[in-house]
Design an enzyme around this catalytic site. Structure first.
Site, PDB file in Angstrom:
ATOM      1  N   GLN A 231       0.839  -1.201   0.000  1.00 57.42           N
ATOM      2  CA  GLN A 231       0.000   0.000   0.000  1.00 57.42           C
ATOM      3  C   GLN A 231       0.873   1.248   0.000  1.00 57.42           C
ATOM      4  O   GLN A 231       1.950   1.245   0.589  1.00 57.42           O
ATOM      5  CB  GLN A 231      -0.890  -0.002   1.235  1.00 57.42           C
ATOM      6  CG  GLN A 231      -1.825  -1.191   1.311  1.00 57.42           C
ATOM      7  CD  GLN A 231      -3.123  -0.983   0.540  1.00 57.42           C
ATOM      8  OE1 GLN A 231      -3.286   0.018  -0.160  1.00 57.42           O
ATOM      9  NE2 GLN A 231      -4.024  -1.930   0.648  1.00 57.42           N
ATOM     10  N   GLU A 281      -2.285 -15.447  -2.673  1.00 61.02           N
ATOM     11  CA  GLU A 281      -1.857 -14.291  -3.479  1.00 61.02           C
ATOM     12  C   GLU A 281      -1.367 -14.807  -4.835  1.00 61.02           C
ATOM     13  O   GLU A 281      -0.731 -15.858  -4.910  1.00 61.02           O
ATOM     14  CB  GLU A 281      -0.745 -13.543  -2.722  1.00 61.02           C
ATOM     15  CG  GLU A 281       0.080 -12.563  -3.528  1.00 61.02           C
ATOM     16  CD  GLU A 281      -0.706 -11.406  -4.120  1.00 61.02           C
ATOM     17  OE1 GLU A 281      -1.551 -10.821  -3.424  1.00 61.02           O
ATOM     18  OE2 GLU A 281      -0.471 -11.098  -5.299  1.00 61.02           O
ATOM     19  N   CYS A 353     -10.817  -1.003  -2.258  1.00 62.88           N
ATOM     20  CA  CYS A 353     -10.357   0.299  -2.745  1.00 62.88           C
ATOM     21  C   CYS A 353     -11.294   0.821  -3.827  1.00 62.88           C
ATOM     22  O   CYS A 353     -10.987   1.807  -4.482  1.00 62.88           O
ATOM     23  CB  CYS A 353      -8.928   0.191  -3.280  1.00 62.88           C
ATOM     24  SG  CYS A 353      -8.738  -1.056  -4.542  1.00 62.88           S
TER      25      CYS A 353
HETATM   26  C1  LIG Z   1      -5.362  -4.419  -2.820  1.00 63.88           C
HETATM   27  S1  LIG Z   1      -4.022  -5.540  -2.861  1.00 63.88           S
HETATM   28  C2  LIG Z   1      -4.047  -6.125  -1.200  1.00 63.88           C
HETATM   29  C3  LIG Z   1      -2.769  -6.715  -0.700  1.00 63.88           C
HETATM   30  C4  LIG Z   1      -2.616  -6.881   0.803  1.00 63.88           C
HETATM   31  N1  LIG Z   1      -3.817  -7.339   1.451  1.00 63.88           N
HETATM   32  C5  LIG Z   1      -2.097  -5.611   1.433  1.00 63.88           C
HETATM   33  O1  LIG Z   1      -2.784  -5.010   2.259  1.00 63.88           O
HETATM   34  O2  LIG Z   1      -0.983  -5.216   1.095  1.00 63.88           O
HETATM   35  C6  LIG Z   1      -4.649  -6.824  -3.841  1.00 63.88           C
HETATM   36  C7  LIG Z   1      -3.726  -7.995  -4.027  1.00 63.88           C
HETATM   37  O3  LIG Z   1      -4.440  -9.008  -4.747  1.00 63.88           O
HETATM   38  C8  LIG Z   1      -3.541  -9.664  -5.623  1.00 63.88           C
HETATM   39  N2  LIG Z   1      -4.386 -10.339  -6.625  1.00 63.88           N
HETATM   40  C9  LIG Z   1      -5.015  -9.789  -7.690  1.00 63.88           C
HETATM   41  N3  LIG Z   1      -5.763 -10.709  -8.324  1.00 63.88           N
HETATM   42  C10 LIG Z   1      -5.635 -11.871  -7.633  1.00 63.88           C
HETATM   43  C11 LIG Z   1      -6.175 -13.179  -7.793  1.00 63.88           C
HETATM   44  N4  LIG Z   1      -7.015 -13.472  -8.789  1.00 63.88           N
HETATM   45  N5  LIG Z   1      -5.822 -14.139  -6.911  1.00 63.88           N
HETATM   46  C12 LIG Z   1      -4.958 -13.839  -5.892  1.00 63.88           C
HETATM   47  N6  LIG Z   1      -4.419 -12.617  -5.688  1.00 63.88           N
HETATM   48  C13 LIG Z   1      -4.753 -11.640  -6.537  1.00 63.88           C
HETATM   49  C14 LIG Z   1      -2.636  -8.552  -6.096  1.00 63.88           C
HETATM   50  O4  LIG Z   1      -1.417  -9.048  -6.597  1.00 63.88           O
HETATM   51  C15 LIG Z   1      -2.460  -7.718  -4.815  1.00 63.88           C
HETATM   52  O5  LIG Z   1      -1.356  -8.168  -4.091  1.00 63.88           O
END
Ligand SMILES: C[S@@+](CC[C@H](N)C(=O)[O-])C[C@H]1O[C@@H](n2cnc3c(N)ncnc32)[C@H](O)[C@@H]1O
Length: 398
Positions: A231, A281, A353
């Protein structure tokens, strides 16, 4: 033509009407009368652009740059705008009226710990709103002060060496990672930048310093690799994670799933309050960080799985009582909605978000889960973005 701004859309653009046709106009204020020209004409709406010149105190590029959308509003007006936007979206797409919605403010400037600049020749900057036109930037006041200093150094470098094409800078707890792309010589890049940053990548190769940066959030340490998501606002994420921890503490969970776990931040922060936490992830660097971060903090009750949430989740052997979701802006997939409807887990903490996809997903889950808590955190001041933390509980009939 002169128009009166009668409302905002969810991206902070003003709305005006001419002959009942809606016009969206960026960077105007509710109630203002502004001279505009139409820049795009569609069947049901038009896009307008204000043609008078105006200034905001924190940025000389504000009028053209696409980075900020609502920096011309006072901070109190920004917070009100974000609350109203989420309220309107929920009343349109869900069964909930969000009276008394609370938003937690953060610092308005110098909060971003990551930036991507584009480079064309000897100019470095952001793209103009909705175009690929480069706006050269000397200083962006949303960035943290170390990134601002490095930006000035980069600007002087590219005046002489014109072969760079892309720059990413990350700044965590006072240390800088610089990721460059281009066709300058590796030696030249190394000689100029290696003493100025802790980690230097050039065309995907680590050419100097350490491969990861470290950040401490709520008394836990997190290692962040080059490709991992982290973030962008430390104060903002601390507030968001604290909200999540407070919810988890009240839920008495044994098994928690942390879906879309990134570098495992939420998993590790809630691990003190559950028997086991399982993170999923899709980015490999994220999972590698999560595993290293568990070791770094001496945490032994977490497991991390690499892959698409919708595919991996069916293979897990645990029965969670709480699922934490923190998906990207697109929200969660249809498959995951189906899974959650059939699993009937007791609690879902959904961190989002994007209020539009959050409202969509809450509505899709509505037959099984009711919304019992919602709070906003203003992680991205001066932009229209806002983070929402919600708690959904399994309905009694289930
Ligand atoms: C908004 S971020 C949240 C990350 C973490 N919770 C943080 O607070 O740092 C969304 C995350 O979802 C992952 N992501 C996106 N699509 C995904 C999927 N289909 N399966 C697993 N992870 C995914 C992205 O790589 C990213 O790390």
């Amino acid at each position: 033509m002169l128009v009166k701004i009668i409302d905002y859309d969810h991206q902070g653009r003003g709305i005006a009407k001419i002959d009942n046709k809606i016009i969206f106009i960026p960077k105007v204020k509710l109630g203002e009368e502004v001279p505009i020209k139409i820049v795009k004409e569609k069947k049901n709406y038009s896009i307008g652009k204000r043609c008078d010149s105006f200034k905001v105190s924190y940025c000389p590029y504000y009028q053209t740059c696409g980075g900020c959308q609502i920096g011309h509003l006072t901070y109190l007006e920004q917070l009100e705008f974000k609350k109203n936007t989420v309220k309107n979206i929920f009343s349109k797409y869900t069964n909930y009226n969000l009276d008394n919605l609370e938003i937690i403010p953060t610092r308005e400037y110098n909060y971003r710990n990551k930036v991507t600049f584009h480079i064309k020749g000897d100019r470095l900057g952001y793209y103009e709103e909705a175009t690929n036109n480069l706006i050269p930037i000397d200083k962006c006041n949303l960035l943290d002060s170390n990134i601002i200093t490095l930006t000035a150094i980069l600007n002087s470098f590219i005046k002489v060496h014109k072969g760079l094409t892309k720059v990413i800078i990350k700044s965590l707890d006072g240390k800088l990672m610089l990721i460059l792309e281009g066709n300058e010589s590796r030696e030249c890049i190394k000689e100029f930048f290696s003493s100025k940053v802790s980690s230097l990548y050039y065309n995907n190769e680590l050419i100097s310093g350490v491969s990861t940066l470290m950040i401490e959030v709520l008394s836990k340490k997190f290692m962040v690799r080059k490709e991992s998501f982290f973030q962008v606002n430390k104060e903002g994420i601390s507030l968001i994670y604290k909200e999540v921890i407070d919810l988890v503490k009240k839920l008495n969970s044994s098994i928690i799933y942390d879906l879309y776990c990134g570098t495992g931040t939420i998993s590790l922060l809630v691990s003190d309050y559950a028997k086991k936490v399982i993170g999923i992830e899709v980015v490999a660097d994220g999972i590698l960080d999560a595993i290293s971060n568990a070791k770094l903090n001496n945490i032994t009750n977490t497991e991390f799985y690499l892959g698409d949430v919708s595919k991996v989740i069916n293979k897990l052997k645990y029965v969670p009582d709480t699922i934490i979701l923190d998906p990207p802006r697109s929200g969660i997939s249809k498959e995951l909605i189906e899974f959650l409807l059939s699993l009937k887990v007791k609690n879902i903490i959904y961190v989002s978000c994007n209020p539009l996809t959050l409202a969509r997903d809450i509505n899709l889950l509505d037959s099984c889960y009711e919304l019992n808590y919602i709070k906003l955190v203003d992680e991205f001041p001066n932009t229209y973005h806002v983070e929402t933390i919600t708690l959904l509980n399994l309905r009694k009939k289930n």
